[in-house]
Motif scaffolding. Structure first.
Motif, PDB file in Angstrom:
ATOM      1  N   PRO A  82       1.038  -1.155   0.133  1.00  0.00           N
ATOM      2  CA  PRO A  82      -0.245  -0.002   0.094  1.00  0.00           C
ATOM      3  C   PRO A  82       0.476   1.197   0.196  1.00  0.00           C
ATOM      4  CG  PRO A  82      -0.906  -1.669   1.561  1.00  0.00           C
ATOM      5  CD  PRO A  82       0.575  -2.497   1.013  1.00  0.00           C
ATOM      6  N   LYS A  83       0.491   2.352  -0.019  1.00  0.00           N
ATOM      7  CA  LYS A  83       0.722   3.725  -0.267  1.00  0.00           C
ATOM      8  C   LYS A  83       0.524   4.617   0.612  1.00  0.00           C
ATOM      9  CE  LYS A  83       2.657   2.147  -4.045  1.00  0.00           C
ATOM     10  NZ  LYS A  83       2.476   0.676  -4.514  1.00  0.00           N
ATOM     11  N   THR A  84      -0.478   3.968   0.996  1.00  0.00           N
ATOM     12  CA  THR A  84      -0.791   5.252   2.044  1.00  0.00           C
ATOM     13  C   THR A  84      -0.253   4.904   3.924  1.00  0.00           C
ATOM     14  OG1 THR A  84      -2.588   3.592   2.878  1.00  0.00           O
ATOM     15  CG2 THR A  84      -3.551   5.644   1.100  1.00  0.00           C
ATOM     16  N   ALA A  99      -3.888  -5.337  -0.492  1.00  0.00           N
ATOM     17  CA  ALA A  99      -3.356  -3.133  -0.985  1.00  0.00           C
ATOM     18  C   ALA A  99      -3.672  -2.321  -1.733  1.00  0.00           C
ATOM     19  CB  ALA A  99      -1.842  -3.850  -1.336  1.00  0.00           C
ATOM     20  N   PRO A 100      -4.259  -3.235  -3.021  1.00  0.00           N
ATOM     21  CA  PRO A 100      -5.312  -2.113  -3.371  1.00  0.00           C
ATOM     22  C   PRO A 100      -6.554  -1.822  -3.000  1.00  0.00           C
ATOM     23  CG  PRO A 100      -3.864  -3.511  -4.695  1.00  0.00           C
ATOM     24  CD  PRO A 100      -4.234  -4.228  -3.801  1.00  0.00           C
ATOM     25  N   ASP A 108      -5.822   0.418   0.282  1.00  0.00           N
ATOM     26  CA  ASP A 108      -5.629   1.446  -0.211  1.00  0.00           C
ATOM     27  C   ASP A 108      -6.559   2.321  -0.132  1.00  0.00           C
ATOM     28  OD1 ASP A 108      -3.172   2.258   0.662  1.00  0.00           O
ATOM     29  OD2 ASP A 108      -2.114   2.022  -1.127  1.00  0.00           O
ATOM     30  N   TYR A 145      -1.785  -3.435   6.343  1.00  0.00           N
ATOM     31  CA  TYR A 145      -1.120  -4.230   5.424  1.00  0.00           C
ATOM     32  C   TYR A 145      -0.059  -5.592   6.213  1.00  0.00           C
ATOM     33  CZ  TYR A 145       1.947  -5.587   1.448  1.00  0.00           C
ATOM     34  OH  TYR A 145       2.846  -6.206   1.131  1.00  0.00           O
ATOM     35  N   GLY A 169      -2.284   2.334   5.237  1.00  0.00           N
ATOM     36  CA  GLY A 169      -2.425   1.260   4.719  1.00  0.00           C
ATOM     37  C   GLY A 169      -1.499  -0.028   5.295  1.00  0.00           C
ATOM     38  N   LYS A 170      -0.740   1.151   5.366  1.00  0.00           N
ATOM     39  CA  LYS A 170       0.824   0.421   5.538  1.00  0.00           C
ATOM     40  C   LYS A 170       0.829  -0.954   6.840  1.00  0.00           C
ATOM     41  CE  LYS A 170       3.896   3.019   2.627  1.00  0.00           C
ATOM     42  NZ  LYS A 170       4.667   3.888   2.652  1.00  0.00           N
TER      43      LYS A 170
END
Length: 324
Positions: free
Chosen positions: A261-263, A302-303, A306, A270, A266-267
């Motif tokens: 994830p990018k947020t 992951a998507p 996010d 995850y 979210g990390k």
């Protein structure tokens, strides 16, 4: 030298982030060679050469340069293998991982799953014998593996890897042996202290997410506590973290910036998913490990993670605007 440099520039996309990861892996490669023998370098060379040429030919066909990420993928993949893995099996895995884990998705930056793990699971499922029962002793006295092609093969269950030994006999290696890496196992997973130092280095360089690493450990410990409360057979958390490929996966695989994830929120989510699912697989399935499956499951979500994190943030922002 200048000609070689220009030749390299024409073929590869320079990526500082990937070079930093490779630097962090050098001590682990050297120590792994000391533990298991020169065959570590032979396997690395065969996998790296095959993977790099395959990706270069693919990208060249589409008029693109090859990303330096292919080197990281090849090294990480190789370090998850037993040192005695037949070369042809290792090559089959890296080709499958690169094509079905990355190139068919559009190349670097567009893959949903970690390609190194896609290749590892492919050979784990199709060639279980060399991937689960073919292990070698780790050297403990200098010069160790530096003076031999391959260390002695293990035949007895009493000398198995820490995870297999525990699952088969309920016996445990001591914490010192696990930390120092003088135990049988996959090539790169034994060097626990070096993996921890590599993780700190990557965090310092802002290359890997500390949120994912911390979340993974928290998820593992929390799941361990829940399982213990319900009287399920679990190890103490420290042994669990130091056994198998948990640390290696946490530092190098789970933190893959493309498939994670990018947020920030979210990390954390995850990482917690990966840590808890790893313990779930170890405890309730037939698999001795579980980390590689847990990370790919995390990649799948992951998507979605996010998406919902961003949606939640947007709803909160709208509510605040209405109130104001």
């Amino acid at each position: 030298m200048h000609i070689l440099n220009e030749f390299y520039k024409n073929i590869f996309i320079k990526q500082k982030l990937m070079r930093t990861v490779l630097i962090s892996l050098i001590p682990i490669i050297i120590f792994s060679t000391y533990l298991f023998g020169i065959r570590v370098l032979v396997l690395l060379a065969a996998v790296a050469a095959t993977g790099t040429v395959a990706e270069h030919l693919w990208e060249k066909h589409y008029g693109n340069k090859t990303s330096e990420a292919v080197f990281v993928t090849c090294v990480l993949y190789t370090l998850t293998l037993p040192v005695s893995t037949p070369v042809w099996i290792a090559i089959s895995g890296i080709l499958f991982g690169l094509f079905f884990g990355k190139l068919f998705f559009g190349g670097f930056g567009k893959n949903t799953f970690n390609p190194a793990l896609v290749g590892r699971i492919f050979i784990y499922v199709n060639f279980p014998e060399p991937l689960t029962n073919s292990w070698n002793n780790a050297a403990s006295i200098f010069p160790g593996g530096f003076s031999t092609y391959l260390t002695d093969h293990i035949d007895a269950v009493s000398e198995a890897t820490p995870m297999i030994l525990y699952n088969n006999t309920a016996k445990l290696y001591d914490i010192q042996s696990l930390l120092l890496g003088t135990v049988p196992g996959a090539i790169g997973e034994a060097a626990k202290l070096l993996i921890i130092l590599a993780g700190l280095y990557l965090i310092y360089k802002k290359v890997a997410s500390w949120e994912i690493m911390t979340g993974t450990v928290i998820g593992f410990i929390a799941a361990n506590a829940v399982f213990y409360f319900f009287n399920l057979p679990v190890l103490n958390p420290l042994h669990g973290i130091l056994m198998g490929g948990f640390l290696f996966g946490t530092v190098f695989m789970a933190t893959d910036p493309i498939s994670a994830p990018k947020t920030k929120t979210g990390k954390w989510i995850y990482g917690i998913i990966i840590g808890s699912v790893t313990l779930l697989i170890r405890t309730l399935s037939l698999f001795n490990g579980g980390m590689m499956f847990a990370i790919l499951i995390g990649n799948t979500f992951a998507p979605i993670i996010d998406y919902f994190v961003k949606e939640s943030a947007a709803r909160k922002k709208n509510k605040l605007e209405v109130i104001s």
